[in-house]
Motif scaffolding. Structure first.
Motif, short mmCIF file in Angstrom:
data_model
loop_
_atom_site.label_atom_id
_atom_site.label_comp_id
_atom_site.label_asym_id
_atom_site.label_seq_id
_atom_site.Cartn_x
_atom_site.Cartn_y
_atom_site.Cartn_z
N LEU A 154 5.64 -7.28 -9.27
CA LEU A 154 4.49 -6.37 -9.30
C LEU A 154 4.40 -5.59 -10.61
CD1 LEU A 154 4.61 -4.94 -5.66
CD2 LEU A 154 2.98 -6.61 -6.60
N ARG A 155 5.42 -5.71 -11.45
CA ARG A 155 5.37 -5.04 -12.75
C ARG A 155 4.19 -5.60 -13.56
NH1 ARG A 155 10.19 -5.91 -14.12
NH2 ARG A 155 11.16 -3.89 -13.69
N GLY A 156 3.35 -4.71 -14.09
CA GLY A 156 2.17 -5.12 -14.82
C GLY A 156 0.96 -5.37 -13.95
N LYS A 157 1.14 -5.28 -12.62
CA LYS A 157 0.07 -5.52 -11.68
C LYS A 157 -0.44 -4.18 -11.12
CE LYS A 157 0.71 -10.03 -11.86
NZ LYS A 157 1.92 -10.09 -12.70
N ILE A 158 -1.48 -4.25 -10.27
CA ILE A 158 -2.05 -3.05 -9.66
C ILE A 158 -1.91 -3.13 -8.15
CG2 ILE A 158 -4.09 -1.58 -9.41
CD1 ILE A 158 -5.18 -2.79 -11.98
N VAL A 159 -1.44 -2.05 -7.53
CA VAL A 159 -1.28 -1.95 -6.08
C VAL A 159 -2.27 -0.91 -5.56
CG1 VAL A 159 0.30 -1.44 -4.18
CG2 VAL A 159 1.17 -2.51 -6.27
N ALA A 160 -2.91 -1.22 -4.46
CA ALA A 160 -3.82 -0.26 -3.81
C ALA A 160 -3.09 0.46 -2.68
CB ALA A 160 -5.05 -0.98 -3.28
N ASP A 197 4.47 -2.46 -18.41
CA ASP A 197 5.86 -2.14 -18.10
C ASP A 197 6.03 -1.36 -16.80
OD1 ASP A 197 4.59 0.13 -19.05
OD2 ASP A 197 6.40 0.92 -20.01
N ALA A 198 4.94 -1.25 -16.02
CA ALA A 198 5.01 -0.43 -14.80
C ALA A 198 4.25 -1.11 -13.66
CB ALA A 198 4.41 0.95 -15.06
N VAL A 199 4.55 -0.65 -12.45
CA VAL A 199 3.74 -1.03 -11.29
C VAL A 199 2.61 -0.01 -11.23
CG1 VAL A 199 3.64 -1.32 -8.80
CG2 VAL A 199 5.71 -1.99 -10.04
N ASN A 200 1.41 -0.44 -11.52
CA ASN A 200 0.26 0.44 -11.56
C ASN A 200 -0.33 0.57 -10.16
OD1 ASN A 200 -0.28 0.51 -14.77
ND2 ASN A 200 0.34 -1.53 -14.15
N TYR A 201 -0.91 1.72 -9.86
CA TYR A 201 -1.47 1.89 -8.53
C TYR A 201 -2.72 2.76 -8.55
CZ TYR A 201 0.70 6.57 -8.30
OH TYR A 201 1.07 7.88 -8.53
N VAL A 202 -3.55 2.56 -7.55
CA VAL A 202 -4.76 3.36 -7.35
C VAL A 202 -4.82 3.76 -5.88
CG1 VAL A 202 -6.13 2.33 -9.21
CG2 VAL A 202 -6.11 1.25 -6.95
N PHE A 203 -5.55 4.82 -5.59
CA PHE A 203 -5.76 5.25 -4.21
C PHE A 203 -7.13 4.76 -3.75
CE2 PHE A 203 -2.70 8.75 -5.40
CZ PHE A 203 -1.67 8.28 -4.59
N ALA A 204 -7.12 3.99 -2.66
CA ALA A 204 -8.36 3.39 -2.15
C ALA A 204 -9.00 4.24 -1.06
CB ALA A 204 -8.06 2.00 -1.61
N ARG A 205 -8.26 5.22 -0.51
CA ARG A 205 -8.74 6.18 0.49
C ARG A 205 -8.91 5.59 1.90
NH1 ARG A 205 -6.97 10.36 -2.17
NH2 ARG A 205 -7.74 10.36 -4.32
N GLU A 206 -9.40 4.37 2.02
CA GLU A 206 -9.62 3.76 3.32
C GLU A 206 -8.90 2.42 3.40
OE1 GLU A 206 -11.12 5.21 5.78
OE2 GLU A 206 -11.96 6.93 4.70
N GLU A 207 -8.41 2.08 4.61
CA GLU A 207 -7.67 0.84 4.79
C GLU A 207 -8.51 -0.38 4.45
OE1 GLU A 207 -7.81 3.27 7.00
OE2 GLU A 207 -5.80 3.79 7.74
N ILE A 208 -9.79 -0.38 4.85
CA ILE A 208 -10.64 -1.53 4.59
C ILE A 208 -10.85 -1.73 3.08
CG2 ILE A 208 -12.76 -0.17 4.82
CD1 ILE A 208 -12.20 -3.91 5.74
N ASN A 209 -10.84 -0.64 2.33
CA ASN A 209 -10.95 -0.77 0.87
C ASN A 209 -9.74 -1.49 0.30
OD1 ASN A 209 -13.36 0.64 0.92
ND2 ASN A 209 -12.44 2.61 0.37
#
Length: 321
Positions: A154-160, A197-209
């Protein structure tokens, strides 16, 4: 002779003064003991105050008030006649309120409970079946066509993630990633350039998102609990058919009922008895259902406390830089 009486009064007065002081100290001590005993029993006289962390005070108040009111109708011999609710915006505030004896009980997640227990202000009295579930697991999932087979990929990727207050949708997976030695980096939107160089993440707020973003490739991974994973409104079957579970946490207790440590033992005992019997009483059906679809409560056993301690051990990784 008057002089001799004056001398005698000078000799006797100190002894009388000391005796009076001793009596006053004893009376004060007894009064203080009585005040402490009464304070430990019920600090506000006839009121039972519920607390807890909430990000939507109006909704939470509507849910918890009937539940707390039901609890106030059952205790006998301890002076409880009415209930109040005092909500907070953070676990730190809840701990402060417990310490100041401003609240008597609260229902919190397995992540929030260790902080209050370790602070010495509350005890985990019971396990609450929130949303009809006793426990759940946190999952990290990816599209099955992605070359992601382990957490390090997951390094270099984006997690919701869901939001910063979600135990299964952020706290547990984020702590696990950091525990694996991976650096986390928050992005404002999934459109931003991720750090390699990091596991990037965002907040989606809702499970369906979360499930939608992973399915459409806006992000490469998402976090849900195992219950949401199986619910079509959070993870449509056509989405799930294309997904692969990358990580599954150990079982996490759904929710705990915390009780103020200084609350009197008779009241603690009666509250526990009431909580454990609620699911068998037709009267509290509506309050239980409205309070986050609570289906039953049970005493917190050793296995539950072990799981709580495990979750608590991950706390140090959550906000690590």
């Amino acid at each position: 002779m008057p002089r001799e009486e004056g001398d005698m009064s000078q000799r006797v007065a100190p002894g009388l003064l000391i005796t009076c002081l001793r009596i006053l100290l004893v009376v004060a001590a007894l009064a203080g003991w009585g005040a402490t005993a009464n304070a430990d029993q019920v600090d506000r006289g006839d009121v039972l105050v519920a607390g807890g962390v909430s990000h939507n005070f109006k909704k939470h108040l509507k849910d918890i008030a009937p539940f707390n009111d039901y609890l106030t109708t059952r205790p006998s011999g301890v002076g409880i006649t009415r209930g109040e609710v005092n909500l907070s915006s953070s676990m730190d505030e809840v701990i402060t309120q417990f310490r100041a004896r401003e609240i008597d009980w609260a229902s919190e997640t397995a992540f929030g409970v260790p902080a209050a227990v370790e602070a010495g202000v509350a005890e985990a009295m019971a396990l609450r079946w929130k949303m009809g579930k006793r426990a759940y697991k946190s999952l990290l999932f990816v599209r099955e066509d992605q070359p992601i087979h382990k957490l390090a990929d997951l390094r270099g990727k984006i997690v919701a993630f869901e939001d910063a207050g979600s135990t299964s949708g952020f706290v547990i997976p984020a702590a696990t990633l950091r525990q694996q030695g991976l650096t986390l980096h928050e992005l404002g939107t999934p459109r931003e350039e991720p750090r390699p160089d990091a596991v990037n993440y965002v907040f989606a707020r809702e499970e369906i998102n979360i499930s939608t973003w992973v399915y459409r490739g806006l992000v490469q991974a998402g976090a849900l609990n195992d219950g949401n994973w199986l619910e079509a409104k959070h993870m449509p079957p056509q989405f799930r058919a294309k997904m692969h579970v990358l990580y599954e946490s150990q079982t996490i207790p759904r929710s705990f009922v915390l009780v103020r440590k200084t609350l009197g033992k008779p009241l603690k005992r009666q509250l526990l008895e009431i909580l454990l019997a609620m699911h068998g009483d037709k009267d509290p059906h509506k309050p239980m259902k409205h309070y986050q679809k609570t289906s039953r409560l049970e005493a917190a056993d050793d296995d539950v406390h072990t799981a709580r301690k495990h979750v608590g051990s991950l706390r140090k990784f959550v906000f690590a830089e």
